[in-house]
Structures are given as structure tokens and as C-alpha cells.
Write an enzyme that holds these catalytic residues in place. Structure first.
Site, PDB file in Angstrom:
ATOM      1  CD  GLN A  86      -2.887  -1.093   2.297  1.00  0.00           C
ATOM      2  OE1 GLN A  86      -2.735  -1.611   3.265  1.00  0.00           O
ATOM      3  NE2 GLN A  86      -3.860   0.010   2.341  1.00  0.00           N
TER       4      GLN A  86
ATOM      5  CG  HIS B   5      -0.170  -4.331 -13.749  1.00  0.00           C
ATOM      6  ND1 HIS B   5       0.979  -4.725 -13.106  1.00  0.00           N
ATOM      7  CD2 HIS B   5      -0.284  -2.970 -13.140  1.00  0.00           C
ATOM      8  CE1 HIS B   5       1.569  -3.847 -12.662  1.00  0.00           C
ATOM      9  NE2 HIS B   5       1.101  -2.899 -12.356  1.00  0.00           N
TER      10      HIS B   5
ATOM     11  CG  ASP C 127       2.246   0.072 -11.043  1.00  0.00           C
ATOM     12  OD1 ASP C 127       1.764  -0.872 -10.563  1.00  0.00           O
ATOM     13  OD2 ASP C 127       2.524  -0.014 -12.322  1.00  0.00           O
TER      14      ASP C 127
ATOM     15  NE  ARG D 257       0.566  -4.996  11.470  1.00  0.00           N
ATOM     16  CZ  ARG D 257      -0.481  -5.295  11.031  1.00  0.00           C
ATOM     17  NH1 ARG D 257      -1.783  -4.639  11.305  1.00  0.00           N
ATOM     18  NH2 ARG D 257      -0.755  -6.554  10.454  1.00  0.00           N
TER      19      ARG D 257
ATOM     20  CG  ASN E  76      -2.989  -7.623   8.158  1.00  0.00           C
ATOM     21  OD1 ASN E  76      -3.096  -7.054   9.410  1.00  0.00           O
ATOM     22  ND2 ASN E  76      -3.721  -7.501   7.212  1.00  0.00           N
ATOM     23  CD  GLU E  77      -7.315  -6.975   8.127  1.00  0.00           C
ATOM     24  OE1 GLU E  77      -7.804  -5.872   8.920  1.00  0.00           O
ATOM     25  OE2 GLU E  77      -7.594  -6.985   7.109  1.00  0.00           O
TER      26      GLU E  77
ATOM     27  CG  ASN F  40      -5.675  -5.449  12.313  1.00  0.00           C
ATOM     28  OD1 ASN F  40      -5.094  -5.395  13.027  1.00  0.00           O
ATOM     29  ND2 ASN F  40      -5.579  -5.613  10.958  1.00  0.00           N
TER      30      ASN F  40
ATOM     31  CD  GLU G  64      -4.738  -2.898   9.829  1.00  0.00           C
ATOM     32  OE1 GLU G  64      -5.792  -2.680   9.380  1.00  0.00           O
ATOM     33  OE2 GLU G  64      -3.657  -3.830   9.219  1.00  0.00           O
TER      34      GLU G  64
END
Length: 491
Positions: free
Chosen positions: A37, A57, A70, A95, A185-186, A326, A394
Site C-alpha cells: 500500500q 494491471h 506501482d 508497524r 495479517n487478517e 484489527n 489497526e
């Protein structure tokens, strides 16, 4: 001038409802981000393609604004600036995630990409110099594309073994840099959204079948990584490790036994699907029973929920050093059984969810402003799994305006941090970390660059990706400095 949302938040909370207590001395504040991200540099210095690179893409129509990761926030080149912001805010921890494909470009452990290793070495060095603790996630949704294309991704148990090898490599490479580890994560989002609803990468729609297969394999992957750490690295690393589980809080829609049972069932299918194997052993019994019965009634020869062997149950159980949580939303719940032929994950749960009309929240159902829901969730975790240390990894506020005078975000943090203080002092919850999502705007998955969650803005039309502090950054900095939420703090 406060936004209307901020006014609603303030009105709903009321200044008298803000806990005036000082946060305990051992309580730590931080921020979170994830490699896909913020980093950008998607194919730079030997990095391989991920399932999210591939999705963005090949299918830009799935992303709200047709964008991809990107460049994102360009933290691959601007990490020093980001760490300087963390330091300036006086935060204790940061984190971040390691991109599997930046360390192992194909996902396989045959070739370690040294420029990728050096990037994270440099980042950890910068954090150490700033006096900031790294909290490191090994997998934040960004599976190397070759493992999806060649093996079927998390539907193939061999990917669990490959993840374990990747984890072993990271534990060795960064043994001197990282003491606080997160495996995955998650998993709910990886499996239910990636292999069930077909929304997130790799966008496979097989709800009630493949999402359960994914869940089994991802739990095995976590356990394998945990045991490698425990057996080979804990003695020298002297750190801690766990898996991040996310969940909505489900509140009974009435005081009827059916709705109370439905809310608990929702918690077991959402959090318990992953928390129960790790903390207690095996799937939650309600999950086993309901999926088996609904599979039988629909004509399946056996349950759609894959079994764990006795050895696997024992292997997964106890693979945690803390609870990593989270949380973004609360739902009201009523009981509601779907037709037998409808065998999806949500139909297996058998609930109807709704939200109080006075609640504010975002699109897509993943976000509401209900601070008491977090407190209720923390109490449920203690009641269900025992008095285990909990780290909030989170929690944060999105908006679609990018406004710099973000009073709504300030009111959000104030309310949720107050709920944390209530849980600590009133409920005896062993809560030690609060990690805000996030310090800078990022590429928000299917939301692209249309969601803004940073306490610092990022100008995504500027090739230099200039950062600028929002009002919330100053508020959060002051709060961390005085370690309380009101003017006259109570110790």
C-alpha cells in the site's frame, strides 16, 4: 470549523464520556502501514510480481479509480522521511510489512533478492536510530503471483510450507532488527474476500468451499512459522510472535435468546474461525456443526469445512505470544437462516446484520464509528480466551475528501482511545498497544486512491509524493506526549 461528521461524533460521545485517565506507563502508541500500500517500486531492484500487482494491471476496472500500487506513496524511496514523521510524533512503534516478493521474487526460497533485503535493513536501521520499535508483518495479502499461478495460492497446502521457508529466511536475516513479529495479517480477508466473495486478490469466488480450504492452509502456515521461530530463533531473538485477526463486533439486535445466540455465532465464524484453533484447538464447535449440517442438507457427501487431524490441532494450538487485533466496525445482529441450497459462508452463519441509524460510517460495510463496540470486543476476547495481553494492531478513520482540517478523525481517535481506557481501568483488560491506521495516505486496495486514512496527506498527483500533516497529526502527537485525552488528566 468542525465537519458535520465530527459534530455527530462529538455529540454521540459527549465530552463527559471521554475517559480522563492517563494511559498506563507500559502502554505504547504507534502507526501501521503495509508494503503493497505504501512502498511502490513494484518491480524495482528485483522485486517479483504479487497477486495485487497482477489484479491491478490485468483488471483495473476492479479498482475504484483504476489505479495500481506501482508507485503508491513511494515509501521505497521516501522511507527516511516516513520514519522522521513517526519520530516527530513521539510514537513508540511502527508497524510495517515485508513484501514476500521483494525478498523472494518468485515466492520460492531458491533465490534471495539482496537489494530487497538491504531495503529493509536500511529501514530497520533508520527506525533504530529514531528510537522506534518495528512491529513486522511477514504477510500482508501480497502473495507472489507465481505461487498463485502455478500452485493455486492458499488453496494449496504446499504454499503453507513455502510461507514457512520464507518466514525462516526473514527470521534469520532480521534477527538483530526485529523483536515483535506478526505472521499473517487478517486471514479472514485473505480467505473470505480473496477466495470466497471474489472481491480481493486473487478474486476467486467460491464462498463456503474454497474460503474454508484457504482458512485451513493459512492456519497451518501460521503455525509452521510460529514453530520455526519458537524452535530456531526465539532463544537468540528474544522477541514475540502472533497472527493478526480482524473482526467486526456483533451486538445482539434484541434481548431474545435467538439473537444473542446469533451474535455469538457471528463472532465464532468471524474471529473464532481463526482464534479458536490458535487458542483452544480446532474449529469452533458451532462452525463444525453448522457447516456439516448445512452441507448434508444440501447433498454434499461430507462437510465443506475441511478437518484438522489430531496432530494438526495440537500443532496449531498455542501458537501465540499475544493477541493482535484489527477492528473497524460494529454490527447489530438478528438470527436469520438462509435456504439450505445457499451454501455460502454468510449463509452458513445464518444472521441478518444492520446498523443503528445514528451511527456514522463508510461505504462497503467495513467501517462504523461505534467506540463502545471496541470495548465490548475486548471484553469478549478476555472472556473467550482468557487474560491474554492484547495489542491493537489497526484502528483508524477513512474519508473520501482528503480534508486537512480532519476534526472527524480526531473525534474518532478520541472516542476509540477512550474506549481503550475504559477497557483497561474498568474491565481489567491487559491492553498494551494501540496502532493507528495510518500515518500517511496510501493505496487502499480496491479503493485505490479514493480513500484517505493518513494523519499526513500524500499528494498522489505529485511525482514527488509530497507529504503534509493534517490536523489529526498534531492532535495525536500532543495526546501521546501528555498520555491522556483531556486537558486535566487523572492519574
Amino acid at each position: 470549523m468542525k465537519t458535520f461528521v465530527a459534530f455527530l461524533l462529538t455529540f454521540a460521545l459527549g465530552s463527559a464520556d471521554i475517559n480522563p485517565r492517563v494511559f498506563p506507563d507500559n502502554f505504547k502508541f504507534g502507526v501501521a502501514n503495509a508494503a503493497p500500500q505504501i512502498e511502490g517500486g513494484w518491480d524495482e531492484d528485483g522485486k517479483g510480481e504479487t497477486i495485487w500487482d497482477h489484479l491491478a494491471h490485468r483488471h483495473p476496472e476492479k479498482i475504484a479509480d483504476g489505479t495500481g500500487p506501482d508507485i503508491a506513496s513511494d515509501s521505497y524511496h521516501k522511507y527516511k522521511e516516513d520514519v522522521a514523521m513517526v519520530k516527530a510524533m513521539g510514537l513508540d512503534h511502527y508497524r510495517l510489512s515485508i513484501a514476500w516478493s521483494r525478498i523472494l521474487p518468485t515466492g520460492y526460497p531458491d533465490k534471495v533478492n539482496q537489494p530487497g533485503v538491504q531495503y529493509y535493513k536500511n529501514l530497520f536501521k533508520e527506525l533504530k536510530a529514531a528510537g522506534v520499535e518495528p512491529m513486522v508483518t511477514l504477510y500482508h495479502w501480497d502473495l507472489p503471483q507465481p505461487l498463485q499461478k502455478e500452485l493455486g495460492g492458499w488453496l494449496n497446502e504446499s504454499v503453507a510450507d513455502l510461507f514457512a521457508e520464507y518466514a525462516r529466511i526473514c527470521f534469520g536475516l532480521f534477527n538483530d532488527d526485529v523483536k515483535l513479529w506478526i505472521t499473517i495479517n487478517e486471514p479472514k480477508q485473505v480467505c473470505q474476500s480473496g477466495y470466497g466473495y471474489g472481491e480481493l486478490a486473487p478474486a476467486i469466488a467460491s464462498s463456503g468451499v474454497d474460503d474454508y480450504v484457504c482458512s485451513r492452509n493459512i492456519l497451518l502456515a501460521h503455525a509452521k512459522a510460529y514453530h520455526i521461530y519458537d524452535d530456531e530463533f526465539r532463544e537468540t531473538n528474544k522477541g514475540r510472535i502472533a497472527m493478526v485477526i480482524d473482526t467486526i463486533w456483533y451486538e445482539p439486535g434484541s434481548d431474545s435468546p435467538a439473537d444473542i445466540e446469533a451474535a455469538e455465532r457471528a463472532m465464532q465464524f468471524n474471529y473464532g474461525l481463526y482464534g479458536h484453533p490458535v487458542h483452544i484447538g480446532n474449529w469452533p464447535q458451532v462452525v463444525i456443526d453448522r457447516v456439516a449440517e448445512r452441507s448434508r442438507l444440501a447433498g454434499y457427501p461430507k462437510s465443506r469445512l475441511p478437518e484438522f487431524s489430531k496432530r494438526e490441532i495440537d500443532y496449531i494450538k498455542g501458537t501465540y505470544d499475544y493477541i493482535a487485533l484489527n477492528h473497524y466496525a460494529t454490527n447489530m445482529v438478528n438470527a436469520s437462516d438462509a435456504p439450505v441450497k445457499d451454501t455460502g459462508y454468510w449463509n452458513d452463519i445464518g444472521i441478518l446484520t444492520w446498523r443503528q441509524p445514528q451511527w456514522t460510517g463508510g461505504e462497503g460495510g467495513w467501517f462504523t464509528v461505534v467506540p463502545w463496540g471496541l470495548r465490548s470486543l475486548l471484553v469478549w476476547l478476555k472472556k473467550t480466551y482468557g487474560d491474554i495481553e492484547i495489542l491493537i494492531t489497526e484502528n483508524g478513520y477513512p474519508d473520501k475528501t482528503g480534508v486537512m482540517e480532519d476534526d472527524d478523525r480526531i473525534a474518532y481517535f478520541e472516542g476509540y482511545l477512550s474506549a481503550c481506557l475504559d477497557a483497561i481501568y474498568e474491565d481489567g483488560i491487559n491492553l498494551t498497544y494501540y496502532t493507528a491506521w495510518t500515518i500517511i495516505d496510501d493505496w487502499e486496495w480496491l479503493g485505490g486512491y479514493t480513500w484517505f486514512m493518513g494523519m499526513h496527506s500524500v499528494n498522489f498527483t505529485d511525482p514527488g509524493r509530497a507529504r503534509a500533516p493534517r490536523k489529526s497529526a498534531g492532535w495525536f502527537t500532543d495526546m501521546v506526549k501528555k498520555r491522556c485525552l483531556v486537558k486535566n488528566c487523572v492519574k
